[in-house]
Design a protein around this motif. Structure first.
Motif, PDB file in Angstrom:
ATOM      1  N   PHE A  21       2.107 -17.479   4.521  1.00  0.00           N
ATOM      2  CA  PHE A  21       0.882 -16.697   4.493  1.00  0.00           C
ATOM      3  C   PHE A  21      -0.112 -17.257   3.477  1.00  0.00           C
ATOM      4  O   PHE A  21      -1.325 -17.183   3.678  1.00  0.00           O
ATOM      5  CB  PHE A  21       1.179 -15.221   4.200  1.00  0.00           C
ATOM      6  CG  PHE A  21       1.455 -14.431   5.441  1.00  0.00           C
ATOM      7  CD1 PHE A  21       2.702 -14.487   6.047  1.00  0.00           C
ATOM      8  CD2 PHE A  21       0.469 -13.650   6.026  1.00  0.00           C
ATOM      9  CE1 PHE A  21       2.962 -13.780   7.206  1.00  0.00           C
ATOM     10  CE2 PHE A  21       0.722 -12.937   7.190  1.00  0.00           C
ATOM     11  CZ  PHE A  21       1.979 -12.998   7.777  1.00  0.00           C
ATOM     12  N   ASN A  22       0.382 -17.848   2.405  1.00  0.00           N
ATOM     13  CA  ASN A  22      -0.522 -18.478   1.449  1.00  0.00           C
ATOM     14  C   ASN A  22      -1.223 -19.686   2.061  1.00  0.00           C
ATOM     15  O   ASN A  22      -2.381 -19.966   1.771  1.00  0.00           O
ATOM     16  CB  ASN A  22       0.251 -18.909   0.193  1.00  0.00           C
ATOM     17  CG  ASN A  22       0.276 -17.818  -0.856  1.00  0.00           C
ATOM     18  OD1 ASN A  22      -0.624 -17.007  -0.929  1.00  0.00           O
ATOM     19  ND2 ASN A  22       1.325 -17.811  -1.661  1.00  0.00           N
ATOM     20  N   GLU A  23      -0.509 -20.387   2.943  1.00  0.00           N
ATOM     21  CA  GLU A  23      -1.098 -21.532   3.629  1.00  0.00           C
ATOM     22  C   GLU A  23      -2.282 -21.105   4.493  1.00  0.00           C
ATOM     23  O   GLU A  23      -3.267 -21.813   4.619  1.00  0.00           O
ATOM     24  CB  GLU A  23      -0.037 -22.226   4.507  1.00  0.00           C
ATOM     25  CG  GLU A  23       0.963 -23.050   3.722  1.00  0.00           C
ATOM     26  CD  GLU A  23       2.086 -23.571   4.608  1.00  0.00           C
ATOM     27  OE1 GLU A  23       2.000 -23.384   5.833  1.00  0.00           O
ATOM     28  OE2 GLU A  23       3.038 -24.155   4.068  1.00  0.00           O
ATOM     29  N   LYS A  24      -2.193 -19.924   5.096  1.00  0.00           N
ATOM     30  CA  LYS A  24      -3.256 -19.445   5.974  1.00  0.00           C
ATOM     31  C   LYS A  24      -4.492 -19.000   5.202  1.00  0.00           C
ATOM     32  O   LYS A  24      -5.575 -18.888   5.778  1.00  0.00           O
ATOM     33  CB  LYS A  24      -2.732 -18.281   6.835  1.00  0.00           C
ATOM     34  CG  LYS A  24      -1.641 -18.714   7.804  1.00  0.00           C
ATOM     35  CD  LYS A  24      -1.144 -17.533   8.619  1.00  0.00           C
ATOM     36  CE  LYS A  24      -0.051 -17.977   9.579  1.00  0.00           C
ATOM     37  NZ  LYS A  24       0.477 -16.862  10.379  1.00  0.00           N
ATOM     38  N   LYS A  25      -4.331 -18.717   3.901  1.00  0.00           N
ATOM     39  CA  LYS A  25      -5.456 -18.358   3.025  1.00  0.00           C
ATOM     40  C   LYS A  25      -6.196 -17.098   3.466  1.00  0.00           C
ATOM     41  O   LYS A  25      -7.341 -16.886   3.077  1.00  0.00           O
ATOM     42  CB  LYS A  25      -6.464 -19.525   2.949  1.00  0.00           C
ATOM     43  CG  LYS A  25      -5.878 -20.852   2.498  1.00  0.00           C
ATOM     44  CD  LYS A  25      -5.334 -20.795   1.079  1.00  0.00           C
ATOM     45  CE  LYS A  25      -4.833 -22.175   0.646  1.00  0.00           C
ATOM     46  NZ  LYS A  25      -4.190 -22.155  -0.681  1.00  0.00           N
ATOM     47  N   THR A  26      -5.560 -16.272   4.287  1.00  0.00           N
ATOM     48  CA  THR A  26      -6.233 -15.042   4.709  1.00  0.00           C
ATOM     49  C   THR A  26      -6.042 -13.925   3.691  1.00  0.00           C
ATOM     50  O   THR A  26      -6.834 -12.997   3.636  1.00  0.00           O
ATOM     51  CB  THR A  26      -5.702 -14.566   6.074  1.00  0.00           C
ATOM     52  OG1 THR A  26      -4.283 -14.432   5.993  1.00  0.00           O
ATOM     53  CG2 THR A  26      -6.062 -15.544   7.173  1.00  0.00           C
ATOM     54  N   ILE A  27      -5.001 -14.027   2.884  1.00  0.00           N
ATOM     55  CA  ILE A  27      -4.712 -12.987   1.898  1.00  0.00           C
ATOM     56  C   ILE A  27      -4.264 -13.628   0.593  1.00  0.00           C
ATOM     57  O   ILE A  27      -3.746 -14.742   0.578  1.00  0.00           O
ATOM     58  CB  ILE A  27      -3.616 -12.017   2.391  1.00  0.00           C
ATOM     59  CG1 ILE A  27      -2.360 -12.778   2.808  1.00  0.00           C
ATOM     60  CG2 ILE A  27      -4.116 -11.149   3.526  1.00  0.00           C
ATOM     61  CD1 ILE A  27      -1.261 -11.909   3.351  1.00  0.00           C
ATOM     62  N   GLN A  28      -4.479 -12.909  -0.493  1.00  0.00           N
ATOM     63  CA  GLN A  28      -3.990 -13.351  -1.803  1.00  0.00           C
ATOM     64  C   GLN A  28      -2.679 -12.630  -2.087  1.00  0.00           C
ATOM     65  O   GLN A  28      -2.556 -11.433  -1.831  1.00  0.00           O
ATOM     66  CB  GLN A  28      -5.014 -13.017  -2.891  1.00  0.00           C
ATOM     67  CG  GLN A  28      -4.546 -13.406  -4.290  1.00  0.00           C
ATOM     68  CD  GLN A  28      -5.462 -12.886  -5.374  1.00  0.00           C
ATOM     69  OE1 GLN A  28      -6.346 -12.073  -5.113  1.00  0.00           O
ATOM     70  NE2 GLN A  28      -5.260 -13.340  -6.603  1.00  0.00           N
ATOM     71  N   ILE A  29      -1.710 -13.372  -2.604  1.00  0.00           N
ATOM     72  CA  ILE A  29      -0.400 -12.777  -2.868  1.00  0.00           C
ATOM     73  C   ILE A  29      -0.055 -12.934  -4.350  1.00  0.00           C
ATOM     74  O   ILE A  29      -0.152 -14.026  -4.908  1.00  0.00           O
ATOM     75  CB  ILE A  29       0.687 -13.414  -1.993  1.00  0.00           C
ATOM     76  CG1 ILE A  29       0.409 -13.129  -0.514  1.00  0.00           C
ATOM     77  CG2 ILE A  29       2.068 -12.886  -2.377  1.00  0.00           C
ATOM     78  CD1 ILE A  29       1.265 -13.892   0.446  1.00  0.00           C
ATOM     79  N   ILE A  30       0.308 -11.836  -4.971  1.00  0.00           N
ATOM     80  CA  ILE A  30       0.738 -11.844  -6.372  1.00  0.00           C
ATOM     81  C   ILE A  30       2.210 -11.428  -6.415  1.00  0.00           C
ATOM     82  O   ILE A  30       2.532 -10.243  -6.258  1.00  0.00           O
ATOM     83  CB  ILE A  30      -0.094 -10.881  -7.235  1.00  0.00           C
ATOM     84  CG1 ILE A  30      -1.579 -11.243  -7.166  1.00  0.00           C
ATOM     85  CG2 ILE A  30       0.405 -10.883  -8.676  1.00  0.00           C
ATOM     86  CD1 ILE A  30      -2.478 -10.289  -7.937  1.00  0.00           C
ATOM     87  N   PRO A  31       3.138 -12.383  -6.577  1.00  0.00           N
ATOM     88  CA  PRO A  31       4.553 -12.005  -6.694  1.00  0.00           C
ATOM     89  C   PRO A  31       4.819 -11.311  -8.026  1.00  0.00           C
ATOM     90  O   PRO A  31       4.356 -11.767  -9.071  1.00  0.00           O
ATOM     91  CB  PRO A  31       5.293 -13.345  -6.606  1.00  0.00           C
ATOM     92  CG  PRO A  31       4.273 -14.358  -6.160  1.00  0.00           C
ATOM     93  CD  PRO A  31       2.951 -13.838  -6.627  1.00  0.00           C
ATOM     94  N   VAL A  32       5.520 -10.211  -7.982  1.00  0.00           N
ATOM     95  CA  VAL A  32       5.938  -9.516  -9.198  1.00  0.00           C
ATOM     96  C   VAL A  32       7.373  -9.952  -9.495  1.00  0.00           C
ATOM     97  O   VAL A  32       8.253  -9.789  -8.647  1.00  0.00           O
ATOM     98  CB  VAL A  32       5.863  -7.985  -9.013  1.00  0.00           C
ATOM     99  CG1 VAL A  32       6.377  -7.268 -10.256  1.00  0.00           C
ATOM    100  CG2 VAL A  32       4.429  -7.567  -8.701  1.00  0.00           C
ATOM    101  N   PRO A  33       7.624 -10.540 -10.652  1.00  0.00           N
ATOM    102  CA  PRO A  33       8.948 -11.102 -10.941  1.00  0.00           C
ATOM    103  C   PRO A  33      10.068 -10.069 -10.810  1.00  0.00           C
ATOM    104  O   PRO A  33       9.865  -8.868 -11.011  1.00  0.00           O
ATOM    105  CB  PRO A  33       8.819 -11.576 -12.392  1.00  0.00           C
ATOM    106  CG  PRO A  33       7.352 -11.730 -12.625  1.00  0.00           C
ATOM    107  CD  PRO A  33       6.685 -10.699 -11.765  1.00  0.00           C
ATOM    108  N   SER A  34      11.240 -10.582 -10.492  1.00  0.00           N
ATOM    109  CA  SER A  34      12.416  -9.729 -10.360  1.00  0.00           C
ATOM    110  C   SER A  34      12.701  -8.981 -11.664  1.00  0.00           C
ATOM    111  O   SER A  34      12.538  -9.517 -12.758  1.00  0.00           O
ATOM    112  CB  SER A  34      13.623 -10.588  -9.986  1.00  0.00           C
ATOM    113  OG  SER A  34      14.788  -9.817  -9.952  1.00  0.00           O
ATOM    114  N   ILE A  35      13.096  -7.743 -11.530  1.00  0.00           N
ATOM    115  CA  ILE A  35      13.415  -6.902 -12.683  1.00  0.00           C
ATOM    116  C   ILE A  35      14.934  -6.708 -12.752  1.00  0.00           C
ATOM    117  O   ILE A  35      15.566  -6.384 -11.741  1.00  0.00           O
ATOM    118  CB  ILE A  35      12.738  -5.516 -12.558  1.00  0.00           C
ATOM    119  CG1 ILE A  35      11.247  -5.670 -12.250  1.00  0.00           C
ATOM    120  CG2 ILE A  35      12.962  -4.695 -13.808  1.00  0.00           C
ATOM    121  CD1 ILE A  35      10.434  -6.337 -13.318  1.00  0.00           C
ATOM    122  N   ASP A  36      15.494  -6.912 -13.907  1.00  0.00           N
ATOM    123  CA  ASP A  36      16.941  -6.706 -14.084  1.00  0.00           C
ATOM    124  C   ASP A  36      17.214  -5.212 -14.277  1.00  0.00           C
ATOM    125  O   ASP A  36      16.786  -4.620 -15.269  1.00  0.00           O
ATOM    126  CB  ASP A  36      17.432  -7.497 -15.299  1.00  0.00           C
ATOM    127  CG  ASP A  36      18.942  -7.339 -15.510  1.00  0.00           C
ATOM    128  OD1 ASP A  36      19.611  -6.781 -14.620  1.00  0.00           O
ATOM    129  OD2 ASP A  36      19.434  -7.758 -16.575  1.00  0.00           O
TER     130      ASP A  36
END
Length: 472
Positions: free
Chosen positions: A57-72
């Protein structure tokens, strides 16, 4: 980006089953309604399918994605903590990161949309004064149950599963005790209390989008909008905007698709239990024998057995796990069925497989993503529910819509033997009963296409939602 473009943030809970519908929703809003979309997705340590989807989906550039890091959260759970509770805790612990992500955005958000486990974000939405919406990624019947849960909790004192009569949901099909969702099965367990909090949080949002369409659930949607008992719980608008599903995107060298290309139309049975669903060792053996005895061609996406619960793999998939040596299958099974079936370890391109002309049936866990993908591909099902709301989905598919058959006894209650599996495959793929099921699913496929087409009810509902957030 023009100056009038709206900016919307969507939050996704952990797990590929949650991420897919959120990505599809975001992509549709971006491409069909010119909305700038930012998706905040909580990832897990072992989320390889999620990572692949994010990259695509990042390749398509239609949306911005912000991954939230894994929480222990290991210090907050133990071996008895149910998946529903784990997901609620995981999201709760990630809220500070989510808040930081929203605070760092350099544009004003006209709406914040969260998925089913993101409802704990209410205080953050209110802090930033952002209109807030829930995306309920499954059907309207389960939504009605969510909305009415606080009333059921007050009216019924005993365990729901011990009731002799179905649970009444105003204006909707009653719910059999056997079909209650997993979090409702033990009212003393933490997950029941988390589920009740989630249901209460649902009623506090400015609107609810749901991945269904009017023709599929006309009476239930009508009840959600106008039944006074349901409306007394919450008067927020309901937006049926589905069926949203991934588009077909075949990779150039996919061996499953190449194998399917060589098969006759409607001749292949596809077998898969979702990204997290697993079967016991004993059930895998019975399923393998049932497929072999049916003498029917198949594609089976198989995962290693789990005798610790059918949803235990949900947060524990491993990108390096290829299913091992498949030694858990019956001895000689792969050799005996080499000309009859294809066994695929761990993961396959499901939308692409279901859309293939050679596929004529689907043994499914009835997760709503898989259900939508099957219905919109015109493929009837053998319903094999495992957890979550899948028993409700199974009942809808078999008793209301007539697009599936299922075992005599729920697979969660009793082992499904090879003889019954063989018979279900025969019925779905060969008999006169199969003809009526295929006609029903063909009608639903057409109605789904009409709903999403320009001027269709789901298309118009999405336009109404966009208009409302634009003027809010």
């Amino acid at each position: 980006m023009d100056s009038t473009q709206l900016h919307v943030a969507i939050m996704s809970s952990p797990g590929i089953g949650h991420l897919i519908p959120v990505l599809v929703l975001g992509n549709r809003l971006a491409t069909h309604h010119n909305i700038k979309i930012t998706i905040l997705t909580i990832t897990t340590n072992s989320s390889s399918p999620e990572i692949e989807f994010l990259k695509k989906f990042n390749e398509k550039k239609t949306i911005q994605i912000i991954p939230v890091p894994s929480i222990d959260i290991s210090h907050l759970i133990d071996s008895n903590t149910k998946l529903f509770t784990q997901l609620r805790i995981l999201v709760r612990e990630a809220l500070p990161e989510i808040r930081s992500g929203i605070a760092s955005m350099n544009h004003r958000l006209v709406a914040l949309i969260v998925d089913i486990f993101g409802t704990q974000i209410l205080p953050i939405a209110e802090e930033f004064n952002i209109p807030k919406y829930v995306f309920h990624p499954t059907n309207a019947w389960s939504l009605a149950l969510f909305m009415y849960q606080q009333v059921l909790d007050q009216e019924i004192e005993s365990e729901y599963v011990d009731l002799k009569q179905p649970l009444e949901i105003p204006g909707c099909k009653a719910l059999r005790p056997d079909d209650v969702m997993d979090p409702m099965m033990d009212r003393s367990d933490q997950q029941y209390h988390e589920y009740l909090k989630l249901a209460l949080e649902y009623t506090c949002f400015d609107g609810i989008l749901t991945n269904t369409w009017e023709e599929l659930e006309e009476e239930t949607i009508k009840a959600l909008r106008s039944n006074e008992k349901l409306r007394s719980v919450s008067r927020c608008p309901i937006y049926p905007i589905g069926p949203l599903r991934r588009t077909v995107d075949i990779t150039e060298h996919d061996e499953v698709i190449h194998w399917l290309d060589k098969q006759n139309q409607k001749s292949i049975l596809y077998v898969s239990f979702g990204s997290g669903g697993t079967l016991s060792s004993e059930q895998i053996i019975e399923l393998a024998w049932g497929l072999e005895l049916s003498q029917h061609k198949f594609v089976w996406v198989v995962r290693p057995p789990s005798d610790n619960g059918t949803d235990s793999a949900y947060l524990n998939s491993n990108e390096n796990d290829t299913g091992g040596s498949l030694e858990y299958l019956p001895k000689g099974f792969l050799t005996r069925t080499k000309d009859m079936g294809l066994v695929v370890p761990m993961w396959a391109q499901q939308v692409e497989i279901l859309s293939h002309l050679s596929v004529g049936g689907f043994i499914s866990h009835c997760g709503w993503n898989s259900t939508i993908e099957s219905l919109t591909s015109g493929v009837p099902m053998i319903a094999w529910p495992l957890h979550a709301e899948q028993k409700m989905n199974s009942t809808m598919l078999t008793e209301e819509l007539g697009v599936a058959i299922r075992p005599m006894i729920l697979p969660t209650k009793k082992l499904v033997k090879r003889e019954e599996i063989q018979e279900m495959v025969r019925i779905l793929m060969h008999t006169k009963e199969e003809k009526s099921i295929r006609e029903n699913v063909k009608k639903l496929k057409l109605s789904a296409e009409n709903a999403l087409s320009e001027g269709g009810l789901s298309y118009n509902t999405m336009c109404e939602f966009v208009k409302n957030i634009r003027t809010s």
